[in-house]
Design an enzyme around this catalytic site. Structure first.
Site, PDB file in Angstrom:
ATOM      1  N   ARG A 183       0.584  -1.332   0.188  1.00  0.00           N
ATOM      2  CA  ARG A 183       0.179  -0.020  -0.067  1.00  0.00           C
ATOM      3  C   ARG A 183       0.598   1.350   0.313  1.00  0.00           C
ATOM      4  O   ARG A 183       0.474   2.605   0.281  1.00  0.00           O
ATOM      5  CB  ARG A 183      -0.860   0.102   0.626  1.00  0.00           C
ATOM      6  CG  ARG A 183      -1.866  -1.349   1.199  1.00  0.00           C
ATOM      7  CD  ARG A 183      -2.038  -1.405   2.640  1.00  0.00           C
ATOM      8  NE  ARG A 183      -3.316  -0.213   3.084  1.00  0.00           N
ATOM      9  CZ  ARG A 183      -3.353   0.070   4.358  1.00  0.00           C
ATOM     10  NH1 ARG A 183      -3.190  -0.418   5.178  1.00  0.00           N
ATOM     11  NH2 ARG A 183      -4.766   0.442   4.588  1.00  0.00           N
ATOM     12  N   LYS A 213      -2.534   9.120   4.603  1.00  0.00           N
ATOM     13  CA  LYS A 213      -2.498   8.201   6.391  1.00  0.00           C
ATOM     14  C   LYS A 213      -1.256   7.362   6.342  1.00  0.00           C
ATOM     15  O   LYS A 213      -0.219   7.130   5.584  1.00  0.00           O
ATOM     16  CB  LYS A 213      -3.567   7.504   6.491  1.00  0.00           C
ATOM     17  CG  LYS A 213      -4.046   6.484   4.993  1.00  0.00           C
ATOM     18  CD  LYS A 213      -5.332   6.113   4.735  1.00  0.00           C
ATOM     19  CE  LYS A 213      -5.050   5.012   4.203  1.00  0.00           C
ATOM     20  NZ  LYS A 213      -6.166   4.337   3.710  1.00  0.00           N
ATOM     21  N   HIS A 214      -1.309   6.750   7.762  1.00  0.00           N
ATOM     22  CA  HIS A 214      -1.501   6.771   8.869  1.00  0.00           C
ATOM     23  C   HIS A 214      -0.297   7.543   9.878  1.00  0.00           C
ATOM     24  O   HIS A 214       0.715   6.778   9.969  1.00  0.00           O
ATOM     25  CB  HIS A 214      -2.023   5.401   8.866  1.00  0.00           C
ATOM     26  CG  HIS A 214      -2.197   4.578   8.707  1.00  0.00           C
ATOM     27  ND1 HIS A 214      -1.355   3.638   6.927  1.00  0.00           N
ATOM     28  CD2 HIS A 214      -3.644   4.156   8.549  1.00  0.00           C
ATOM     29  CE1 HIS A 214      -2.467   3.220   6.737  1.00  0.00           C
ATOM     30  NE2 HIS A 214      -3.633   2.921   7.208  1.00  0.00           N
ATOM     31  N   HIS A 226      -5.171  -2.903  12.952  1.00  0.00           N
ATOM     32  CA  HIS A 226      -6.255  -3.497  13.320  1.00  0.00           C
ATOM     33  C   HIS A 226      -6.523  -4.401  14.386  1.00  0.00           C
ATOM     34  O   HIS A 226      -7.589  -5.050  15.153  1.00  0.00           O
ATOM     35  CB  HIS A 226      -6.296  -4.292  11.870  1.00  0.00           C
ATOM     36  CG  HIS A 226      -6.658  -3.741  10.765  1.00  0.00           C
ATOM     37  ND1 HIS A 226      -5.546  -3.064  10.475  1.00  0.00           N
ATOM     38  CD2 HIS A 226      -8.066  -2.736  10.374  1.00  0.00           C
ATOM     39  CE1 HIS A 226      -5.973  -2.316   8.935  1.00  0.00           C
ATOM     40  NE2 HIS A 226      -7.729  -1.749   8.811  1.00  0.00           N
ATOM     41  N   ASP A 297      -8.259   7.256  12.358  1.00  0.00           N
ATOM     42  CA  ASP A 297      -8.298   5.559  11.620  1.00  0.00           C
ATOM     43  C   ASP A 297      -9.407   5.285  12.234  1.00  0.00           C
ATOM     44  O   ASP A 297     -10.192   5.988  13.347  1.00  0.00           O
ATOM     45  CB  ASP A 297      -7.118   5.725  11.734  1.00  0.00           C
ATOM     46  CG  ASP A 297      -6.805   4.340  10.787  1.00  0.00           C
ATOM     47  OD1 ASP A 297      -8.266   3.744  10.311  1.00  0.00           O
ATOM     48  OD2 ASP A 297      -6.396   3.759  10.569  1.00  0.00           O
TER      49      ASP A 297
END
Length: 989
Positions: A183, A213-214, A226, A297
């Site tokens: 990513r 982000k992040h 997560h 987030d």
């Protein structure tokens, strides 16, 4: 200070502690700041405190259109007054329907957000995706990243989205990171920052807000936020130089939003960054001067969800918007409780709410319009989108190494086999097909069950191309490593770059390694074109591949870039040789030609290869490596003579044979006794020139004739001394049409077409011409007859014969008659600006009138080529008929044609040669030995081959531009012969 005032007007209570804050670009583009203020004030006045709190929440839901989902959505909008929505994955049509439903019922327009890191396809079925950021990180041209952002913005606006939670600004510097990896744009903070900034500008300048982000950086972690809270155990100096750097550059670029991750960075502050005042207020806002929207987030993630009153804590810490809380009612109640207890003030909420509303205004939500469902899918997929997807993928292709110079392939070397590691042959077919169209290549499909048979088949091959379409490469590692140690092997990865780490020894021993990243058909064709010297690549690796390559590794493959070796390697002085530069530039200044390309080979290696000037004196198109020139009379030796030599080699005729034996039309004429050798020596007695085209002109339309010795009102076009052409004439409709048809198929200019049998008429005219004795007289007509003889003997058109016997197998990809059938006009150098006979510019149409009216394929002219291709033909002569690993002509034939000389002139068998007795009239420099052979061309071309010194000199120009009838300064100032002289002077003795 002015920006500071604008910010205060636009967002009344947004106060910064820094006078040097970077104002978000979206807000700076609001032209009517008073209208913005009024709209924001109007919304604020009608809201309760709780509704203002609701504006700071983004609710997440699935795009499902059943009644239950609609009821839930109404409750979120009506009861809680949420400020925005984030739809999870689903169907495009349903998301649009739910967007319209929500906006229609919202008292304050909603910010519809989207999590589209690689386009809409990341979340919505049947929509477009783009390459992952890791792949895009290989691209050198960041303007493509801007275009990418621009296209994503267009698609977002079409579906009613105002904010995209992208790009990822994290640096991918930990290969064990379970969540960021592909990513990210890569491992180099600077390159990541540049791509982030380019994408952000593309997105925001086209009406959609970017949220990077992040923060403060999730790249160097080994825990997925997560699932748990990752830690950044680095000192501040390290964070500033790596993790924070892309965010700083995004802020400088004017980004509208920053998403704070659930990360613990002890050197910045205690606790999760997303609820840390030290991280948000002190670092992000005060130090980095960010005054856009600060967004958390998703608060349902396990890295933060265990904290009580998480939304209240997030707002207290400095966030403006909270994303995806688990229990919306509970969290809003928590914020209201914090207000009552004084942990948050109403002024805080007002300031945050005004900021949210100001961005809503900047994003066009003050005049929201319903999203049109009709034809939406068609509007999303445009030719421009498809073109951009291809551009991005092609630009990311990375040549990591090429130690045996397989890119491009030497197409004259046979024995190349493609080995495809793929689930099926059809998957790998586009790559093979693109290669096969140009040169013979074998094809094998790798099969784990038959590795011995595959090895046996590949053992005698010269080169192997290995195309990896499957990531299951380990079973083939031993075979591929053995092959790579034995012969040149190119490894092409049509999948994830990490695949290469599975076969490190193969990679180390491979001659060539190419990352294609994808096996899309157009990517396969593009990579094939790299091997065929017909495509450009300059990708650079975005991350390191452990123990194999560093980030930033990559080679540039440019078919337009001249290649050359050190002159000293072959006994020449580079300093002296460089004097050719000034001669070439002098020629341009003296109007000898607008541009030229000069190439010198010694011992088969290019020691001088430079392009000068432009296609025209206006200089709009620079001469490049693969610019095609009209060779004019070089066609005689690079086309017609090649065919003659081959047929002679095969015993199809003898030099003393009468041409009439092969062209019956010459029998019972005064030309019946002309021999093949007579034509080659130019001793046939045929006239030097004949205006065959007059047959195509309506002579009645030429008042006073087509030409006159003195100008008058009907003859003002000066063609030469005492030659003036008719200003206005018509073509004979029996032979010429301005539109193509079955009857008039032969194109000789942009809007001029000949009857198919006009070439036959020209031959008939030659037959009727009177001979003028058999002494030496240079004549194009000799080679026009040779072409007719070649076609009779070969049984096919000469251009087809040459392409099949010489050009294609020798890898001459830029050599052709009728070049517009194969090449874009922009690649072809024009020869004339305004042709008196055909009208308009001649670009891609042969300048020579006789060749043109033969249909573009003639024995005297008509061939177009590049210096590299002409030099390859000359090298084949020099190597006695061999090119690559194949023999095209026998040694005896080459020696005969290149050495035999006429007793009555300087001419050889088809070749021109130096004139040792009259050096002032010699086409070569005085230093050229008698063994030299070659030819010149009227348009300003030449090739000379020197077997004594193993030298080849090629010069291509368009000296006839803009007008054929300008003084021939190329000859007048001895440009070519002076260059040759420098070439000989540079030889070290």
């Amino acid at each position: 200070m002015k920006k500071r005032i604008l910010w205060c007007i636009l967002c009344a209570c947004l106060v910064s502690t820094s006078l040097f804050a970077q104002e978000p670009a979206l807000l700076s583009r609001v032209h009517d700041t008073e209208a913005c203020r009024k709209w924001v004030d109007g919304q604020m006045e009608k809201m309760t405190l709780k509704q203002k709190v609701g504006q700071l929440f983004i609710y997440t839901l699935q795009p499902v259109t059943n009644q239950y989902s609609k009821n839930v959505l109404r409750k979120m909008v009506d009861d809680y007054g949420v400020g925005g929505l984030l739809f999870t994955g689903g169907e495009l049509r349903k998301q649009v329907q739910m967007t319209n439903y929500a906006q229609a019922h919202a008292s304050v327009p909603l910010m519809v957000t989207f999590d589209g890191e690689w386009g809409l396809g990341m979340r919505l079925k049947d929509t477009s995706s783009f390459p992952y950021n890791r792949v895009l990180g290989c691209i050198q041209n960041d303007s493509l990243l801007y275009e990418y952002g621009k296209e994503v913005a267009r698609q977002c606006r079409l579906i009613g989205v105002q904010i995209n939670f992208a790009p990822v600004a994290d640096v991918d510097n930990n290969p064990n990171n379970p969540v960021i990896n592909f990513r990210s744009f890569g491992s180099d903070p600077k390159r990541v920052a540049e791509k982030v900034a380019a994408y952000v500008k593309g997105l925001e300048e086209n009406g959609v807000m970017a949220v990077c982000k992040h923060f403060p950086g999730h790249g160097d972690t080994e825990i997925d936020s997560h699932n748990a809270l990752p830690e950044l155990n680095f000192d501040r100096a390290r964070l500033d130089s790596i993790e924070l750097y892309p965010f700083k550059k995004a802020i400088e670029a004017g980004i509208g939003g920053v998403m704070v991750g659930h990360l613990h960075a002890p050197s910045l502050g205690e606790g999760p960054a997303s609820i840390s005042q030290e991280v948000i207020m002190h670092t992000l806002i005060d130090e980095l001067c960010f005054h856009g929207l600060v967004v958390t987030d998703a608060l349902e993630m396990k890295g933060i969800a265990g904290h009580d009153d998480v939304c209240a804590r997030a707002l207290i810490a400095g966030n403006d918007v909270v994303l995806s809380p688990r229990n919306l009612k509970k969290e809003i109640d928590g914020v209201m409780s914090a207000l009552k207890k004084g942990r948050l003030s109403e002024a805080d909420i007002d300031r945050k709410c005004r900021k949210v509303l100001s961005f809503k205004y900047a994003l066009g939500l003050s005049s929201w319009k319903k999203v049109e469902e009709e034809g939406l899918a068609e509007k999303l997929v445009t030719p421009e989108l498809l073109s951009l997807q291809q551009e991005l993928s092609k630009a990311a292709v990375t040549v990591l190494k090429d130690s045996s110079s397989l890119v491009p392939l030497d197409l004259s070397v046979s024995g190349t086999v493609l080995l495809s590691v793929s689930s099926s042959l059809s998957e790998a077919y586009p790559f093979y097909h693109q290669l096969k169209q140009t040169f013979p290549v074998g094809w094998l499909h790798a099969n784990v069950d038959s590795l011995d048979a595959v090895e046996a088949r590949l053992r005698p091959t010269q080169r192997v191309l290995v195309a990896l379409h499957s990531d299951k490469v380990e079973p083939y590692a031993a075979l591929l490593e053995k092959l790579a140690k034995d012969k040149p092997l190119a490894l092409i990865c049509f999948g994830d770059m990490k695949m290469l780490e599975k076969i490190p020894e193969v990679v180390r021993h491979a001659s060539t390694v190419i990352l294609a990243h994808s096996d899309e058909k157009f990517v396969q064709r593009h990579v094939a074109d790299l091997f065929l010297d017909n495509a450009y690549a300059d990708g650079r690796l975005s991350i390191p591949l452990s123990g194999l390559f560093k980030a930033g590794d990559g080679l540039t493959v440019d078919p337009e870039a001249p290649r050359q070796y050190s002159p000293e390697d072959v006994g020449m002085n580079a300093s002296i040789l460089s004097q050719i530069d000034s001669i070439a530039e002098e020629g341009i200044r003296l109007k000898a030609y607008p541009g030229c390309h000069v190439m010198i080979l010694r011992e088969g290696l290019p020691v001088y290869n430079k392009c000068f000037g432009s296609y025209t004196y206006e200089g709009k198109e620079a001469v490049k490596e693969n610019s095609l020139y009209d060779l004019a009379s070089l066609t005689k030796v690079t086309a017609t003579l090649l065919a003659v030599m081959k047929l002679y080699d095969e015993g199809k005729f003898g030099l003393t044979d009468r041409v009439a034996d092969y062209l019956p039309i010459l029998k019972k004429t005064d030309k019946s006794r002309i021999t093949v050798q007579d034509l080659l020596f130019h001793e046939s007695g045929l006239p030097a020139y004949w205006p065959f085209y007059e047959k195509a002109v309506d002579m009645k339309s030429c008042k006073g004739g087509l030409f006159r010795k003195k100008p008058d009102k009907n003859h003002t076009l000066k063609l030469a001394e005492n030659v003036y052409a008719c200003n206005d004439f018509r073509y004979n409709p029996e032979w010429v049409s301005h539109v193509p048809s079955a009857e008039y198929p032969l194109q000789v200019a942009d809007s001029l077409f000949l009857r198919s049998d006009f070439s036959k008429n020209i031959v008939e005219q030659i037959v009727k011409l009177p001979l003028k004795g058999k002494s030496y007289r240079y004549s194009c007509l000799n080679f026009m007859l040779l072409k007719e003889m070649v076609e009779k003997i070969a049984g096919m058109p000469m251009d087809v014969y040459l392409d099949s016997v010489f050009y294609a197998p020798m890898g001459l990809r830029h050599t052709a008659f009728l070049p517009l059938r194969k090449f874009p006009k922009e690649q072809i150098v024009p020869s004339v600006e305004t042709d008196f006979l055909r009208g308009g510019k001649l670009q891609g149409f042969v300048q020579d009138e006789a060749a043109a009216f033969m249909g573009g394929v003639s024995g005297n002219a008509g061939l177009f080529s590049t210096t590299q291709d002409v030099a390859r033909i000359a090298q084949m002569w020099l190597d006695k008929g061999i090119c690559g690993d194949r023999r095209y002509l026998s040694r005896a034939t080459c020696e005969l044609f290149t050495t035999l000389k006429s007793r009555d002139s300087r001419r050889g068998l088809g070749f021109d040669k130096p004139d040792a007795e009259h050096t002032d009239n010699s086409p070569c420099s005085p230093e050229a030995p008698a063994s030299v052979f070659g030819h010149t061309g009227f348009t300003g071309t030449c090739v000379w081959t020197d077997p004594d010194n193993e030298l080849i000199f090629v010069f291509l120009s368009n000296r006839t531009y803009p007008s054929v009838y300008e003084p021939n300064n190329l000859v007048r100032y001895n440009i070519r012969t002076r260059m040759q002289q420098v070439m000989y002077q540079s030889i070290l003795h």
